[in-house]
Design a protein around this motif. Structure first.
Motif, mmCIF file in Angstrom:
data_model
loop_
_atom_site.group_PDB
_atom_site.id
_atom_site.type_symbol
_atom_site.label_atom_id
_atom_site.label_comp_id
_atom_site.label_asym_id
_atom_site.label_seq_id
_atom_site.Cartn_x
_atom_site.Cartn_y
_atom_site.Cartn_z
ATOM 1 N N UNK A 232 -4.564 -4.178 -6.387
ATOM 2 C CA UNK A 232 -4.149 -4.392 -5.009
ATOM 3 C C UNK A 232 -3.754 -3.100 -4.324
ATOM 4 N N UNK A 233 -3.581 -3.166 -3.017
ATOM 5 C CA UNK A 233 -3.138 -2.030 -2.230
ATOM 6 C C UNK A 233 -1.713 -2.275 -1.762
ATOM 7 N N UNK A 234 -0.924 -1.209 -1.686
ATOM 8 C CA UNK A 234 0.469 -1.315 -1.269
ATOM 9 C C UNK A 234 0.720 -0.429 -0.058
ATOM 10 N N UNK A 235 1.337 -1.017 0.947
ATOM 11 C CA UNK A 235 1.892 -0.255 2.051
ATOM 12 C C UNK A 235 3.385 -0.124 1.753
ATOM 13 N N UNK A 236 3.808 1.080 1.398
ATOM 14 C CA UNK A 236 5.202 1.326 1.050
ATOM 15 C C UNK A 236 5.978 1.627 2.325
ATOM 16 N N UNK A 237 6.755 0.661 2.764
ATOM 17 C CA UNK A 237 7.526 0.792 4.004
ATOM 18 C C UNK A 237 8.833 1.501 3.667
ATOM 19 N N UNK B 180 7.931 1.145 14.422
ATOM 20 C CA UNK B 180 6.879 1.442 13.456
ATOM 21 C C UNK B 180 6.463 0.272 12.586
ATOM 22 N N UNK B 181 7.161 -0.849 12.665
ATOM 23 C CA UNK B 181 6.840 -1.974 11.791
ATOM 24 C C UNK B 181 5.508 -2.630 12.133
ATOM 25 N N UNK B 182 5.202 -2.775 13.424
ATOM 26 C CA UNK B 182 3.953 -3.440 13.815
ATOM 27 C C UNK B 182 2.753 -2.709 13.230
ATOM 28 N N UNK B 183 2.775 -1.388 13.304
ATOM 29 C CA UNK B 183 1.667 -0.606 12.765
ATOM 30 C C UNK B 183 1.628 -0.692 11.237
ATOM 31 N N UNK B 184 2.791 -0.661 10.601
ATOM 32 C CA UNK B 184 2.852 -0.691 9.143
ATOM 33 C C UNK B 184 2.351 -2.010 8.578
ATOM 34 N N UNK B 185 2.586 -3.113 9.286
ATOM 35 C CA UNK B 185 2.271 -4.439 8.753
ATOM 36 C C UNK B 185 0.902 -4.951 9.153
ATOM 37 N N UNK B 186 0.211 -4.219 9.990
ATOM 38 C CA UNK B 186 -1.097 -4.688 10.469
ATOM 39 C C UNK B 186 -2.068 -4.840 9.289
ATOM 40 N N UNK B 187 -2.630 -6.030 9.163
ATOM 41 C CA UNK B 187 -3.661 -6.271 8.156
ATOM 42 C C UNK B 187 -3.160 -6.571 6.761
ATOM 43 N N UNK B 188 -1.843 -6.705 6.554
ATOM 44 C CA UNK B 188 -1.358 -7.008 5.207
ATOM 45 C C UNK B 188 -1.451 -8.498 4.933
ATOM 46 N N UNK B 189 -1.567 -8.837 3.677
ATOM 47 C CA UNK B 189 -1.666 -10.241 3.268
ATOM 48 C C UNK B 189 -0.305 -10.853 2.943
ATOM 49 N N UNK B 190 0.667 -10.008 2.585
ATOM 50 C CA UNK B 190 2.012 -10.484 2.252
ATOM 51 C C UNK B 190 2.997 -9.344 2.446
ATOM 52 N N UNK B 191 4.248 -9.717 2.681
ATOM 53 C CA UNK B 191 5.332 -8.745 2.813
ATOM 54 C C UNK B 191 6.431 -9.132 1.833
ATOM 55 N N UNK C 222 -5.518 -8.293 -1.030
ATOM 56 C CA UNK C 222 -5.706 -6.890 -1.350
ATOM 57 C C UNK C 222 -4.578 -5.991 -0.886
ATOM 58 N N UNK C 223 -3.742 -6.414 0.032
ATOM 59 C CA UNK C 223 -2.750 -5.492 0.579
ATOM 60 C C UNK C 223 -1.384 -6.160 0.704
ATOM 61 N N UNK C 224 -0.378 -5.507 0.142
ATOM 62 C CA UNK C 224 0.991 -6.015 0.178
ATOM 63 C C UNK C 224 1.885 -4.937 0.776
ATOM 64 N N UNK C 225 2.708 -5.299 1.742
ATOM 65 C CA UNK C 225 3.705 -4.381 2.285
ATOM 66 C C UNK C 225 5.010 -4.608 1.537
ATOM 67 N N UNK C 226 5.641 -3.508 1.108
ATOM 68 C CA UNK C 226 6.887 -3.585 0.348
ATOM 69 C C UNK C 226 7.932 -2.732 1.048
ATOM 70 N N UNK C 227 8.996 -3.355 1.550
ATOM 71 C CA UNK C 227 10.116 -2.574 2.074
ATOM 72 C C UNK C 227 11.036 -2.224 0.906
ATOM 73 N N UNK C 228 11.729 -1.092 1.024
ATOM 74 C CA UNK C 228 12.544 -0.656 -0.110
ATOM 75 C C UNK C 228 11.686 -0.251 -1.282
ATOM 76 N N UNK C 229 10.499 0.288 -1.002
ATOM 77 C CA UNK C 229 9.521 0.575 -2.054
ATOM 78 C C UNK C 229 9.970 1.667 -3.006
ATOM 79 N N UNK C 230 10.892 2.524 -2.588
ATOM 80 C CA UNK C 230 11.321 3.615 -3.474
ATOM 81 C C UNK C 230 12.558 3.246 -4.294
ATOM 82 N N UNK C 231 13.034 2.023 -4.167
ATOM 83 C CA UNK C 231 14.195 1.575 -4.923
ATOM 84 C C UNK C 231 13.829 1.147 -6.337
#
Length: 336
Positions: free
Chosen positions: A30-35, A62-73, A6-15
């Motif tokens: 799905x849900x996205x955490x835009x890093x 800030x990465x530990x908080x951003x990535x908590x609970x994500x299923x993939x990065x 349900x949750x994916x973290x994406x770095x460079x999300x605004x690119x």
């Protein structure tokens, strides 16, 4: 998406790629955490229901908080242009190390997909697309920094489930470099081809890359400390595109006269890159075509085989270049 979670973290999300990936995930439920960095333009994701997480990628704050609970990065953030080797190191290697360190300290580390580049592998021999087991031989500062980032990430193999994906030239709507250059040449009717012979490339539409990245997030092998080629996948549309055919297709998409292709000797290509950089030096900017891009441009072949990805990830491209080109032109052409 059911397998992905349900949750994916994406770095460079605004690119360029990040925006398409965020929309792809959220459209599928799905849900996205835009890093993102503090200075990132979040407006490019207006209408896409992401949760923003502001981090310092170079230091890991800030990465530990951003990535908590994500299923993939999916790690897309990167420096594509830089004035020095040190800037490439900071933008590509340091950020990758900080990300992997943060993931390794999570109670249950999610799978990390590192989006690298064919530049990390280096050019191919004409008529023989690169394979994952071929020794890497990058020819540019950018390519060397991307290979170094891969090697840093592999240092966490065993603690973090890691997959490395190497795409070739990526194009599509919002493409900031390849299509604008190709279409500009088509509009003028003259295309400058680096080198003295025929030049071939592998290509991949941005939407196909997104599918490949998501496939790598749920299936296929992961990096193993004892095998430098494990967990590594090349993506492409499986064709060897000839430069002259690409510019002619661009001319056709624009309904312009046939494009004339002029070959430019390698020394002149390198000189043009140096001059372009010198011209922007007073403004503190790096032009799209620069010395580093010139180092890559003079090689006659940049092709990669997607066979391993097809076999192990179930990857199959859907967008042919001519179709993707026409769609991108239609999307960017103002309506009367």
């Amino acid at each position: 998406m059911e397998q992905l979670g349900r949750r994916v973290a994406v770095t460079g999300a605004t690119g360029f790629i990040g925006r398409r990936l965020c929309h792809r995930v959220t459209r599928s439920g799905g849900q996205v955490v835009a890093v993102v960095r503090g200075r990132s333009d979040r407006s490019v994701l207006d209408g896409c229901p992401v949760r923003f997480a502001t981090v310092d990628l170079e230091r890991g704050h800030g990465l530990a908080e951003a990535l908590a609970g994500v299923d993939a990065v999916v790690h897309l953030a990167a420096a594509v242009r830089a004035r020095s080797r040190a800037w490439f190191e900071t933008g590509n290697v340091h950020t990758t190390r900080a990300l992997l360190e943060a993931v390794a300290h999570l109670d249950t580390p999610p799978r990390v997909v590192l989006c690298s580049s064919l530049a990390a592998a280096g050019p191919s021999a004409p008529g023989r697309p690169r394979r994952e087991e071929d020794p890497a031989a990058p020819v540019s500062r950018y390519g060397r920094s991307k290979l170094a980032a891969e090697q840093v990430a592999r240092g966490f193999a065993g603690r973090v489930p890691l997959v490395v994906v190497r795409p070739p030239i990526v194009y599509g709507p919002g493409d900031p470099a390849f299509l604008p250059s190709l279409l500009a040449m088509a509009r003028t009717g003259v295309a400058l081809q680096p080198g003295s012979g025929e030049t071939t490339y592998s290509l991949l539409h941005v939407d196909d890359l997104c599918e490949g990245l998501l496939a790598a997030a749920v299936t296929g092998g992961t990096a193993h400390p004892a095998d430098p080629h494990s967990g590594l996948y090349q993506l492409s549309d499986g064709r060897e595109h000839v430069f002259a055919d690409l510019v002619r297709a661009a001319g056709s998409a624009l309904r312009r006269r046939p494009v004339r292709v002029l070959r430019v000797p390698a020394p002149l290509v390198r000189a043009a890159g140096a001059l372009a950089e010198a011209a922007t030096l007073p403004f503190g900017k790096v032009p799209p075509f620069n010395r580093d891009k010139a180092r890559e441009a003079v090689w006659p072949a940049w092709t990669a085989s997607p066979e391993r990805a097809r076999r192990e990830l179930g990857f199959a491209h859907r967008v042919e270049f001519e179709d993707g080109l026409r769609a991108a032109v239609a999307e960017t052409t103002p309506r009367s």
